[in-house]
Design an enzyme around this catalytic site. Sequence first.
Site: not given
Ligand SMILES: Cc1cc2nc3c(=O)[nH]c(=O)nc-3n(C[C@H](O)[C@H](O)[C@H](O)COP(=O)(O)OP(=O)(O)OC[C@H]3O[C@@H](n4cnc5c(N)ncnc54)[C@H](O)[C@@H]3O)c2cc1C
Length: 393
Positions: A123, A158, A334, A358
């Site tokens: 996805f 993923t 520990g 997600e």
């Molecule tokens: C191991 C791993 C596997 C993954 N697998 C997939 C996958 O299969 N497919 C896929 O599409 N994605 C995947 N992802 C991506 C994942 O879904 C995103 O990392 C996640 O949705 C957060 O997006 P970002 O990292 O861009 O953080 P950002 O959106 O840049 O957010 C950064 C910080 O700001 C906060 N934030 C952002 N907007 C707001 C708001 N409006 N209000 C308050 N706080 C906010 C967030 O909570 C976070 O703490 C994966 C990520 C990882 C680490």
Amino acid sequence: MNFELAGEQQEIRERAAEFADREVAPHAADLDREDRVPVETLRKMADAGFMGLCVPEEYGGAGADFLSYCLLIEEISRADAGVGVTLAVHTSAGTLPIIMFGEEEQKSRWVPPLARGERIGCFALTEPETGSDAAAIQTQAEKVEGGYRISGHKQWVTNGRVAGTMILFARAPEGITAIVVPMDAEGISFGEHARKMGVISATTDDVLFDNVFVPEEDRLGEEGKGLRVALGTLDAGRIGIAAQAVGIAEAAFRYAAQYAATRTTFGKPIAEHQAIAFKLAEMQTKIRAARLLVHEAAWMKDRGERHTESGARAKLYASQVANEIAYEAVQILGGRGYMKDHPAERHFRDARVTEIYEGTSEIQRLVISRAILREQKESLETPGVEESRPVVG
Ligand SMILES: Cc1cc2nc3c(=O)[nH]c(=O)nc-3n(C[C@H](O)[C@H](O)[C@H](O)COP(=O)(O)OP(=O)(O)OC[C@H]3O[C@@H](n4cnc5c(N)ncnc54)[C@H](O)[C@@H]3O)c2cc1C
């Protein structure tokens, strides 16, 4: 009110637990160290009917309900959280959207190989410039004769490298659109292998699209309605990630409880020191509460009820609990908790991502709090409720 699993659900849980202990757990530490996807285990899961557990039988699945699927994800994640997320993304993000949003022809063409585990699903929503803000994606789906030409960069997919089918989100002329893409399409390549903190036995890949052609009949739902597909998919997917979090927490708890019963200090097992005994009591209680939230959300989904908020609550709480329990498990062990000879440090690393993917915990809080506000506004608009409003000022 009934807290008992149905006979079939109980049987699936037992089969999943037995499989997890026999086929998954013994390899978890090695896979974590070697940074390797256990393709052979995925094949065995396919043979066991786990790759399409909650897919209807008419599309090659086992026809179990979503709660059974959550039981499976919990048990597999208890043994290896990376294998757990591989299965979760394959099923709820890579397969179910086709069933939920696809035409009959698309379902019968795409789903059976996924349900049988002959193909792995993935996805792709996230991009380097956007994750939480899904509406800001930039991958382009240019309209051409007979279909679309896709160009762009999808991040952290993923299963990307081992997948046969992707649910892709891209910007078409009418707006964000979901498209099913075979991973052997010409013009697809992979970025560098992502080196992660945890869930290492799952592969996480950047997928690059260079003018990739997909025919119009592989569009999932209407053009411009892709966000509906993405959000509908994540509503269910989050319940699976919450189940994964419960699995990680359960693994950390069991190991710590066993350790505490055998490690002695000051002449008695550490479990008899109240500081440790009370930790164990808190840990077990929180895991049970988290599991109930997961089961409630899955039950609502199975009944065809709205499960956006219940799924968000389950994921928010279960991921928080997984992190707390993994933290306390390290503490109970520990110095040994900090060493790679024991699984506690892997659980600690694995738990972290459940608060991120997600939908981050902040996004879950947004989903829940918006619903609370909506309910309040609706109740204020309902005639007769006026009098019961709290008096402010
Ligand atoms: C191991 C791993 C596997 C993954 N697998 C997939 C996958 O299969 N497919 C896929 O599409 N994605 C995947 N992802 C991506 C994942 O879904 C995103 O990392 C996640 O949705 C957060 O997006 P970002 O990292 O861009 O953080 P950002 O959106 O840049 O957010 C950064 C910080 O700001 C906060 N934030 C952002 N907007 C707001 C708001 N409006 N209000 C308050 N706080 C906010 C967030 O909570 C976070 O703490 C994966 C990520 C990882 C680490």
